[in-house]
Motif scaffolding. Structure first.
Motif, PDB file in Angstrom:
ATOM      1  N   PRO A 106       0.933  -1.241   0.223  1.00  0.00           N
ATOM      2  CA  PRO A 106      -0.033   0.102  -0.113  1.00  0.00           C
ATOM      3  C   PRO A 106       0.821   0.863  -0.175  1.00  0.00           C
ATOM      4  O   PRO A 106       0.109   2.110  -0.408  1.00  0.00           O
ATOM      5  CB  PRO A 106      -0.550  -0.045   1.670  1.00  0.00           C
ATOM      6  N   ALA A 107       2.231   1.215   0.198  1.00  0.00           N
ATOM      7  CA  ALA A 107       2.857   2.406   0.466  1.00  0.00           C
ATOM      8  C   ALA A 107       3.161   2.807  -1.435  1.00  0.00           C
ATOM      9  O   ALA A 107       3.838   3.575  -1.321  1.00  0.00           O
ATOM     10  CB  ALA A 107       4.126   2.342   1.084  1.00  0.00           C
ATOM     11  N   ILE A 108       2.766   2.085  -2.159  1.00  0.00           N
ATOM     12  CA  ILE A 108       3.394   2.105  -3.227  1.00  0.00           C
ATOM     13  C   ILE A 108       2.442   3.328  -3.992  1.00  0.00           C
ATOM     14  O   ILE A 108       0.565   2.706  -3.947  1.00  0.00           O
ATOM     15  CB  ILE A 108       3.636   0.898  -3.909  1.00  0.00           C
ATOM     16  N   VAL A 134       6.719   5.842  -4.051  1.00  0.00           N
ATOM     17  CA  VAL A 134       6.169   5.044  -2.609  1.00  0.00           C
ATOM     18  C   VAL A 134       6.369   5.821  -1.865  1.00  0.00           C
ATOM     19  O   VAL A 134       7.112   7.559  -1.836  1.00  0.00           O
ATOM     20  CB  VAL A 134       7.873   4.159  -2.581  1.00  0.00           C
ATOM     21  N   LEU A 135       5.773   6.091  -0.966  1.00  0.00           N
ATOM     22  CA  LEU A 135       5.925   6.611   0.955  1.00  0.00           C
ATOM     23  C   LEU A 135       6.628   6.592   1.475  1.00  0.00           C
ATOM     24  O   LEU A 135       7.748   4.936   1.433  1.00  0.00           O
ATOM     25  CB  LEU A 135       4.345   6.172   1.325  1.00  0.00           C
ATOM     26  N   ILE A 136       7.767   7.259   2.161  1.00  0.00           N
ATOM     27  CA  ILE A 136       9.147   6.696   2.798  1.00  0.00           C
ATOM     28  C   ILE A 136       8.278   6.066   4.236  1.00  0.00           C
ATOM     29  O   ILE A 136       8.175   6.586   4.501  1.00  0.00           O
ATOM     30  CB  ILE A 136       9.522   8.852   3.972  1.00  0.00           C
ATOM     31  N   PRO A 137       9.082   4.988   4.024  1.00  0.00           N
ATOM     32  CA  PRO A 137       9.028   3.909   5.430  1.00  0.00           C
ATOM     33  C   PRO A 137       9.873   4.471   6.565  1.00  0.00           C
ATOM     34  O   PRO A 137      10.729   5.603   6.741  1.00  0.00           O
ATOM     35  CB  PRO A 137       9.589   1.973   5.024  1.00  0.00           C
ATOM     36  N   GLU A 138       8.856   4.038   7.580  1.00  0.00           N
ATOM     37  CA  GLU A 138       9.685   4.141   9.023  1.00  0.00           C
ATOM     38  C   GLU A 138      10.640   4.296   9.351  1.00  0.00           C
ATOM     39  O   GLU A 138      12.077   4.771   9.722  1.00  0.00           O
ATOM     40  CB  GLU A 138       9.330   3.732  10.174  1.00  0.00           C
ATOM     41  N   GLU A 139      11.588   2.995   8.471  1.00  0.00           N
ATOM     42  CA  GLU A 139      13.055   2.787   8.195  1.00  0.00           C
ATOM     43  C   GLU A 139      14.215   4.239   8.122  1.00  0.00           C
ATOM     44  O   GLU A 139      15.127   4.109   8.418  1.00  0.00           O
ATOM     45  CB  GLU A 139      12.420   1.304   8.179  1.00  0.00           C
ATOM     46  N   ALA A 169       9.636  14.214  -2.841  1.00  0.00           N
ATOM     47  CA  ALA A 169       8.403  15.404  -2.786  1.00  0.00           C
ATOM     48  C   ALA A 169       7.601  15.417  -1.549  1.00  0.00           C
ATOM     49  O   ALA A 169       7.351  14.358  -0.861  1.00  0.00           O
ATOM     50  CB  ALA A 169       6.944  14.357  -3.364  1.00  0.00           C
ATOM     51  N   GLU A 170       7.497  16.809  -1.034  1.00  0.00           N
ATOM     52  CA  GLU A 170       7.889  16.922   0.296  1.00  0.00           C
ATOM     53  C   GLU A 170       6.293  17.357   0.119  1.00  0.00           C
ATOM     54  O   GLU A 170       5.669  16.978   1.534  1.00  0.00           O
ATOM     55  CB  GLU A 170       8.312  18.097   0.640  1.00  0.00           C
ATOM     56  N   ASP A 171       5.262  17.731  -1.187  1.00  0.00           N
ATOM     57  CA  ASP A 171       3.484  18.052  -0.842  1.00  0.00           C
ATOM     58  C   ASP A 171       3.464  17.416  -2.311  1.00  0.00           C
ATOM     59  O   ASP A 171       3.656  16.660  -2.748  1.00  0.00           O
ATOM     60  CB  ASP A 171       3.167  19.142  -0.519  1.00  0.00           C
ATOM     61  N   HIS A 221      12.024  12.185   5.942  1.00  0.00           N
ATOM     62  CA  HIS A 221      11.114  11.952   6.561  1.00  0.00           C
ATOM     63  C   HIS A 221       9.802  11.402   5.987  1.00  0.00           C
ATOM     64  O   HIS A 221       9.706  11.107   5.011  1.00  0.00           O
ATOM     65  CB  HIS A 221      10.499  13.142   7.760  1.00  0.00           C
ATOM     66  N   GLN A 222       9.144  10.688   7.173  1.00  0.00           N
ATOM     67  CA  GLN A 222       7.758   9.263   6.915  1.00  0.00           C
ATOM     68  C   GLN A 222       6.874  10.960   6.432  1.00  0.00           C
ATOM     69  O   GLN A 222       6.464  12.046   6.974  1.00  0.00           O
ATOM     70  CB  GLN A 222       7.313   9.104   8.391  1.00  0.00           C
TER      71      GLN A 222
END
Length: 241
Positions: A160-162, A177-182, A205-207, A222-223
């Motif tokens: 789902p992060a894709i 992809v969304l930046i993962p917690e790791e 991308a920041e926004d 950052h997440q």
């Protein structure tokens, strides 16, 4: 990307990076205006490309015109080389043969456009044998929309992060992809994405309004942010997302 016809309704939610990346002054001819052909035509036309829709069925051509899914649409028999030549099909950058359910017609049409010198021919196949025959007569790429739609949906459901995905070939993709917690709080250099994952970061991308193409190695992630990476599909799957 000629995108693989209704492979999945990809929408780049956070930015228009992939659309910008693939947007060139290219022309596409789509032969076959059934469900698959219509989907490809509508998607390309919406993105601003010049699209010529072709079908032997007058009703499908009329529907394409009425629904404005192509720049132009004409009725002709694509198994006749002279008809294709007179319509200017051989002058297009890319021709998509979307008549996969009619095996004989799709093979003859593919042969016609390749023999005429079209450099990029993408053909829809309905079976594995059909696909092999299309490759034999010169198709540059064969697609199996139904199979690929299921594969893409399964991938999105399990990852789902894709946010978006653009296939360059069967083995390589560009994904957002969304930046993962790791990865939170670490720089691109610290993550060693190229050496550890074999991936190249194309943008951050920041926004949903701006993005940084070819970010510097010291860019901190950052997440909540998203990154666009290019690489082998096997390596992309190793990301902790």
């Amino acid at each position: 990307m000629v995108n693989k016809g209704q492979k999945y309704s990809w929408n780049l939610r956070s930015l228009n990076f992939l659309a910008t990346l693939t947007r060139e002054n290219k022309q596409f001819a789509i032969i076959g205006l059934g469900r698959f052909g219509r989907s490809v035509a509508a998607s390309l036309h919406k993105m601003g490309y010049e699209v010529l829709g072709v079908d032997i069925d007058e009703k499908l051509v009329a529907r394409a015109i009425n629904d404005s899914i192509a720049t132009h649409a004409i009725c002709l028999d694509s198994t006749e080389p002279n008809a294709l030549k007179e319509a200017g099909i051989f002058e297009f950058d890319t021709v998509i043969i979307a008549i996969g359910n009619y095996i004989q017609e799709s093979i003859i049409t593919t042969l016609n456009v390749k023999e005429a010198g079209v450099s990029n021919v993408i053909a829809k196949a309905s079976t594995e044998i059909h696909g092999k025959l299309l490759e034999k007569v010169g198709a540059d790429r064969v697609v199996f929309p139904e199979y690929e739609a299921g594969e893409a949906l399964a991938y999105m459901l399990t990852k789902p992060a894709i946010l978006d995905r653009f296939d360059l070939d069967p083995d390589h993709s560009i994904v957002e992809v969304l930046i993962p917690e790791e990865f939170d709080g670490k720089t691109i250099t610290e993550l060693q994405l190229r050496s550890l994952y074999g991936l190249t970061v194309l943008a951050i991308a920041e926004d949903d309004k701006k993005f940084d193409i070819n970010p510097l190695p010291n860019r901190r992630l950052h997440q909540g942010m998203a990154m666009v990476v290019l690489g082998n599909n096997k390596d992309i799957k190793r990301l902790p997302i």
